[in-house]
Each structure stands twice: as structure tokens, then as C-alpha cells.
Design a protein around this motif. Structure first.
Motif, PDB file in Angstrom:
ATOM      1  N   ASP A  78      16.610  -1.756  10.446  1.00  0.00           N
ATOM      2  CA  ASP A  78      16.552  -2.270  12.375  1.00  0.00           C
ATOM      3  C   ASP A  78      18.167  -1.715  11.550  1.00  0.00           C
ATOM      4  OD1 ASP A  78      18.501  -4.168  11.420  1.00  0.00           O
ATOM      5  OD2 ASP A  78      17.213  -5.916  11.913  1.00  0.00           O
ATOM      6  N   SER A  79      18.590  -1.848  13.136  1.00  0.00           N
ATOM      7  CA  SER A  79      20.105  -1.120  12.943  1.00  0.00           C
ATOM      8  C   SER A  79      20.810  -1.603  12.454  1.00  0.00           C
ATOM      9  CB  SER A  79      20.183  -0.852  15.396  1.00  0.00           C
ATOM     10  OG  SER A  79      20.521  -1.756  15.852  1.00  0.00           O
ATOM     11  N   ASN A  80      21.047  -2.769  12.604  1.00  0.00           N
ATOM     12  CA  ASN A  80      22.014  -3.751  11.526  1.00  0.00           C
ATOM     13  C   ASN A  80      22.119  -3.695  10.738  1.00  0.00           C
ATOM     14  OD1 ASN A  80      23.613  -4.575  13.989  1.00  0.00           O
ATOM     15  ND2 ASN A  80      21.364  -5.810  14.311  1.00  0.00           N
ATOM     16  N   GLY A  81      21.134  -2.869   9.935  1.00  0.00           N
ATOM     17  CA  GLY A  81      21.071  -2.734   8.077  1.00  0.00           C
ATOM     18  C   GLY A  81      20.438  -4.003   7.579  1.00  0.00           C
ATOM     19  N   ASN A  82      19.120  -4.763   8.472  1.00  0.00           N
ATOM     20  CA  ASN A  82      19.035  -5.526   8.334  1.00  0.00           C
ATOM     21  C   ASN A  82      17.151  -5.014   7.532  1.00  0.00           C
ATOM     22  OD1 ASN A  82      19.991  -8.107   8.453  1.00  0.00           O
ATOM     23  ND2 ASN A  82      19.729  -7.322  10.318  1.00  0.00           N
ATOM     24  N   MET A  83      16.834  -5.408   6.618  1.00  0.00           N
ATOM     25  CA  MET A  83      15.030  -4.591   5.695  1.00  0.00           C
ATOM     26  C   MET A  83      14.091  -5.405   6.295  1.00  0.00           C
ATOM     27  SD  MET A  83      15.164  -2.396   2.314  1.00  0.00           S
ATOM     28  CE  MET A  83      14.834  -4.956   1.351  1.00  0.00           C
ATOM     29  N   TYR A  84      13.099  -4.854   5.974  1.00  0.00           N
ATOM     30  CA  TYR A  84      12.074  -5.942   6.717  1.00  0.00           C
ATOM     31  C   TYR A  84      10.036  -4.926   5.818  1.00  0.00           C
ATOM     32  CZ  TYR A  84      14.614  -7.665  10.398  1.00  0.00           C
ATOM     33  OH  TYR A  84      15.235  -7.589  11.801  1.00  0.00           O
ATOM     34  N   VAL A  85       9.645  -5.764   5.423  1.00  0.00           N
ATOM     35  CA  VAL A  85       8.685  -5.166   4.697  1.00  0.00           C
ATOM     36  C   VAL A  85       7.209  -6.074   5.421  1.00  0.00           C
ATOM     37  CG1 VAL A  85       8.672  -7.237   2.491  1.00  0.00           C
ATOM     38  CG2 VAL A  85       7.356  -5.036   1.864  1.00  0.00           C
ATOM     39  N   ILE A  86       6.445  -5.408   5.110  1.00  0.00           N
ATOM     40  CA  ILE A  86       5.072  -5.359   5.455  1.00  0.00           C
ATOM     41  C   ILE A  86       3.921  -5.551   4.581  1.00  0.00           C
ATOM     42  CG2 ILE A  86       4.386  -2.942   6.133  1.00  0.00           C
ATOM     43  CD1 ILE A  86       2.983  -4.435   8.696  1.00  0.00           C
ATOM     44  N   SER A 135      -3.995  -1.712   4.125  1.00  0.00           N
ATOM     45  CA  SER A 135      -3.389  -0.845   4.862  1.00  0.00           C
ATOM     46  C   SER A 135      -2.252  -0.660   5.327  1.00  0.00           C
ATOM     47  CB  SER A 135      -4.772   0.056   4.734  1.00  0.00           C
ATOM     48  OG  SER A 135      -5.139   0.456   4.079  1.00  0.00           O
ATOM     49  N   PRO A 136      -1.146  -1.783   5.847  1.00  0.00           N
ATOM     50  CA  PRO A 136      -0.077  -2.003   6.599  1.00  0.00           C
ATOM     51  C   PRO A 136       0.672  -0.334   6.571  1.00  0.00           C
ATOM     52  CG  PRO A 136      -0.288  -3.472   5.023  1.00  0.00           C
ATOM     53  CD  PRO A 136      -1.110  -2.935   4.369  1.00  0.00           C
ATOM     54  N   ALA A 137       1.067  -0.679   7.702  1.00  0.00           N
ATOM     55  CA  ALA A 137       2.977   0.503   7.647  1.00  0.00           C
ATOM     56  C   ALA A 137       3.455  -0.246   8.749  1.00  0.00           C
ATOM     57  CB  ALA A 137       1.701   1.665   8.757  1.00  0.00           C
ATOM     58  N   LEU A 138       4.361  -0.422   8.854  1.00  0.00           N
ATOM     59  CA  LEU A 138       5.769  -0.899   9.901  1.00  0.00           C
ATOM     60  C   LEU A 138       6.626   0.108  10.247  1.00  0.00           C
ATOM     61  CD1 LEU A 138       6.559  -3.137  10.457  1.00  0.00           C
ATOM     62  CD2 LEU A 138       7.642  -3.823   7.979  1.00  0.00           C
ATOM     63  N   THR A 139       7.593   0.442  11.171  1.00  0.00           N
ATOM     64  CA  THR A 139       7.516   1.264  11.546  1.00  0.00           C
ATOM     65  C   THR A 139       8.872   0.563  12.590  1.00  0.00           C
ATOM     66  OG1 THR A 139       8.540   3.225  11.796  1.00  0.00           O
ATOM     67  CG2 THR A 139       6.924   2.232  13.484  1.00  0.00           C
ATOM     68  N   CYS A 140      10.585   1.058  12.603  1.00  0.00           N
ATOM     69  CA  CYS A 140      11.556  -0.056  13.798  1.00  0.00           C
ATOM     70  C   CYS A 140      11.823   1.909  14.307  1.00  0.00           C
ATOM     71  CB  CYS A 140      12.599  -0.448  13.222  1.00  0.00           C
ATOM     72  SG  CYS A 140      13.439  -1.263  13.621  1.00  0.00           S
ATOM     73  N   ASP A 141      11.928   1.456  16.156  1.00  0.00           N
ATOM     74  CA  ASP A 141      12.435   2.355  16.708  1.00  0.00           C
ATOM     75  C   ASP A 141      13.758   2.118  16.878  1.00  0.00           C
ATOM     76  OD1 ASP A 141      12.836   0.510  18.750  1.00  0.00           O
ATOM     77  OD2 ASP A 141      10.524   1.064  19.309  1.00  0.00           O
ATOM     78  N   THR A 176       0.922  -1.192   0.029  1.00  0.00           N
ATOM     79  CA  THR A 176       0.265  -0.026  -0.349  1.00  0.00           C
ATOM     80  C   THR A 176       0.756   1.369   0.577  1.00  0.00           C
ATOM     81  OG1 THR A 176       0.218   0.064   2.327  1.00  0.00           O
ATOM     82  CG2 THR A 176      -1.788  -1.064   1.300  1.00  0.00           C
ATOM     83  N   GLU A 177       0.111   2.153   0.008  1.00  0.00           N
ATOM     84  CA  GLU A 177       0.820   3.607  -0.264  1.00  0.00           C
ATOM     85  C   GLU A 177       1.800   4.436   0.935  1.00  0.00           C
ATOM     86  OE1 GLU A 177       1.502   5.290  -3.009  1.00  0.00           O
ATOM     87  OE2 GLU A 177       0.414   3.690  -4.139  1.00  0.00           O
ATOM     88  N   GLY A 178       1.390   3.447   2.136  1.00  0.00           N
ATOM     89  CA  GLY A 178       2.242   3.852   3.923  1.00  0.00           C
ATOM     90  C   GLY A 178       3.611   3.328   3.912  1.00  0.00           C
ATOM     91  N   ASN A 179       4.114   3.780   5.319  1.00  0.00           N
ATOM     92  CA  ASN A 179       5.618   2.885   5.187  1.00  0.00           C
ATOM     93  C   ASN A 179       5.529   1.894   4.771  1.00  0.00           C
ATOM     94  OD1 ASN A 179       3.777   4.292   7.150  1.00  0.00           O
ATOM     95  ND2 ASN A 179       5.851   3.479   8.694  1.00  0.00           N
ATOM     96  N   VAL A 180       5.616   0.538   4.390  1.00  0.00           N
ATOM     97  CA  VAL A 180       5.459  -0.691   4.334  1.00  0.00           C
ATOM     98  C   VAL A 180       7.757  -1.292   4.485  1.00  0.00           C
ATOM     99  CG1 VAL A 180       3.367  -0.637   3.434  1.00  0.00           C
ATOM    100  CG2 VAL A 180       6.062  -0.714   1.758  1.00  0.00           C
ATOM    101  N   ILE A 181       8.155  -0.355   4.282  1.00  0.00           N
ATOM    102  CA  ILE A 181       9.566  -1.259   4.354  1.00  0.00           C
ATOM    103  C   ILE A 181      10.938  -0.765   5.373  1.00  0.00           C
ATOM    104  CG2 ILE A 181      12.338  -1.167   2.796  1.00  0.00           C
ATOM    105  CD1 ILE A 181      10.381  -2.001   0.304  1.00  0.00           C
ATOM    106  N   VAL A 182      11.531  -0.632   6.249  1.00  0.00           N
ATOM    107  CA  VAL A 182      12.076   0.117   7.159  1.00  0.00           C
ATOM    108  C   VAL A 182      13.043  -0.974   7.308  1.00  0.00           C
ATOM    109  CG1 VAL A 182       9.803   0.629   8.441  1.00  0.00           C
ATOM    110  CG2 VAL A 182      11.382  -1.650   9.283  1.00  0.00           C
TER     111      VAL A 182
END
Length: 272
Positions: free
Chosen positions: A72-80, A127-133, A64-70
């Protein structure tokens, strides 16, 4: 017939867009089939995939149009994304729909994906969105209609083990008015505070949370949205937080007749 040809080229166009390759070469010249595409991508990335991956991705998965790819602090990427096997024209039967998070290789999961939410129902789940703190906690938000009711929600969940399990649910929005599909944003600022943007009617709404358990009073990023002429809408918001702690929101304004020719912008200092 013609419909199958259209479907074939739409599938190839979607994959070429995702891969960033030349659409003329990939689509029109058809130099690669699904298996050859998988072989090249595997050679470039080391991913263990086959040609079936691309057919399944097109037929069953929705970004979807939200933020879907993030990251982590080690540079690994995640998608929702939304996984809906019922969309696949090559399968039959009743299948669940999922809000699913998948890491790209190297994220350290024992399996390829984990489900944030699953529905064995026909009501919307999207309509999922994903973030990494900054502490590598993954946070997800998504839109759903509660099965058997007219109640809509935007729900929140978090994972403290990089997506392997999800919990700590809370409700960002609940009501009979339907939030616009596709435009849910969930962002983490440099201090780990959560911020969400979603669309309800003519309003681009904002809320924040210290821990995801409770959410602040609703603020409206486009206060003029409720006073627009009939037929004029504020749509397709985008949101991001910069390193100086400023939330930036942009959206388009217009209508289907005169088109959406205006780009609007608002900002909020998150320290206040």
C-alpha cells in the motif's frame, strides 16, 4: 520410509526458496529446524511466529503464478493465497478452503488474516491475484467452480479497508470452459483502472474495468494462439504495468516434446 525423507526435504526446499537462504546449507546440512528458523526470522523481522508456522505454510498454503504480493502507499505488504487444510497430511476431517489475504506486520489489522472467499466443498477454489490501487483499495480475483455445476468463474472482489472486509463482487469470466489454473493476473494502473489477464484454452485474454463493477469486451493478447500447430501451446503468461501506462505481457510457447523454448511478448498502451 523413503517417502517421509522425500517429504521432509521437499518441505525444507520450499521454505528455503521462500526465505532466499542457501539451499545447500539449509537443506543438505540441516543446520536449522523449524523452531530455530522461526527464532531467526523473528529476530530479523519482529514477526511473532513459531516453528508450527512453517509446517502449516508448507502443508496447507498455496501461492500461484499470478501477482500475489502488493504494497500500500505506506509500504505495508499484503499477500493473497489459498488456504486448504485438507492438504495437510497431519490432520483429518472435513475442512473449508479459503482465498485468504494476510498482511505482514505493520499493516494495522487487528487479526492476522481475512478471508476473501470460503468453500466447504470439493470444487476448485484457487488461482488468486491481488493488487492495490493508488487510493489503497485492495482488489482480488480468483478462479472457482460453482459447487454442484459445471460452470467456472473468475471472480472479482474489493476491500476499501485494507482487507478487513470484502465485497462488491463481479464476474470477469463465466462459462463451462475451464480457465487455466494458476495464471490469473489483476493489476491497477497509475489512475486506478483495473486490468486482468487470464488463460482460456489457447487464448491469453485481457479485460479492464473502471471500478470492478463491469468489465470491457475481451481482447486476446496472443491472436496467433488459435492457429498454432496441434500440440503447441501458449502457457505461463506474466503481466505488469509500467509507470508510463504500458501493459506488458509475456508467455512461453512450445510443447512437451520440444520443450517450451520460445518467449513471446505483447504490449498495450492503456491510454488508448
Amino acid at each position: 520410509g523413503k517417502g517421509l525423507v522425500v517429504k521432509h526435504f521437499e518441505e525444507m526446499a520450499a521454505i528455503s526458496d521462500a526465505l532466499g537462504v542457501c539451499k545447500n546449507t539449509y537443506n543438505n546440512m540441516e543446520v536449522l529446524d523449524w523452531e530455530a528458523t522461526a527464532e531467526l526470522l523473528q529476530a530479523a523481522t519482529g514477526w511473532d511466529i513459531t516453528g508450527d508456522y512453517f509446517a502449516d505454510a508448507y502443508n496447507e498454503c498455496i501461492l500461484t503464478e499470478g501477482n500475489v504480493i502488493v504494497y500500500d502507499s505506506n509500504g505495508n505488504m499484503y499477500v493473497i493465497y489459498v488456504k486448504d487444510r485438507a492438504l495437510n497430511p497431519y490432520v483429518s476431517g472435513s475442512y473449508p478452503r479459503f482465498i485468504r489475504v494476510t498482511p505482514l506486520p505493520g499493516a494495522g489489522w487487528s487479526s492476522g488474516y481475512h478471508n476473501v472467499e470460503a468453500y466447504y466443498d470439493t470444487t476448485p477454489l484457487d488461482s488468486p491475484a491481488l493488487t492495490c490501487d493508488p487510493n489503497d483499495v485492495l482488489h482480488a480475483a480468483y478462479r472457482r467452480q460453482i459447487p454442484g455445476t459445471s460452470t467456472w468463474q473468475i471472480r472479482y472482489e474489493k476491500s476499501t479497508n485494507l482487507g478487513a472486509s470484502w465485497g462488491s463482487e463481479s464476474v470477469i469470466y463465466e462459462g463451462t470452459a475451464q480457465p487455466s489454473p494458476g495464471y490469473v493476473f489483476l493489476l491497477s494502473d497509475p489512475d486506478g483502472k483495473l486490468h486482468t489477464i487470464y488463460v482460456l484454452g489457447d487464448e491469453i485474454r485481457y479485460r479492464n474495468s473502471e471500478n470492478g463493477a463491469s468489465w470491457s469486451t475481451v481482447e486476446v493478447a496472443n491472436p496467433s494462439g488459435n492457429n498454432l500447430p496441434t500440440g503447441v501451446d501458449d502457457i505461463t503468461p506474466k503481466a505488469m504495468i509500467t509507470s508510463d501506462g504500458i501493459l506488458h505481457v509475456s508467455w512461453t510457447r512450445g510443447n512437451a516434446t520440444s520443450k517450451y523454448g520460445n518467449i513471446c511478448y505483447a504490449m498495450r498502451d492503456l491510454s488508448q
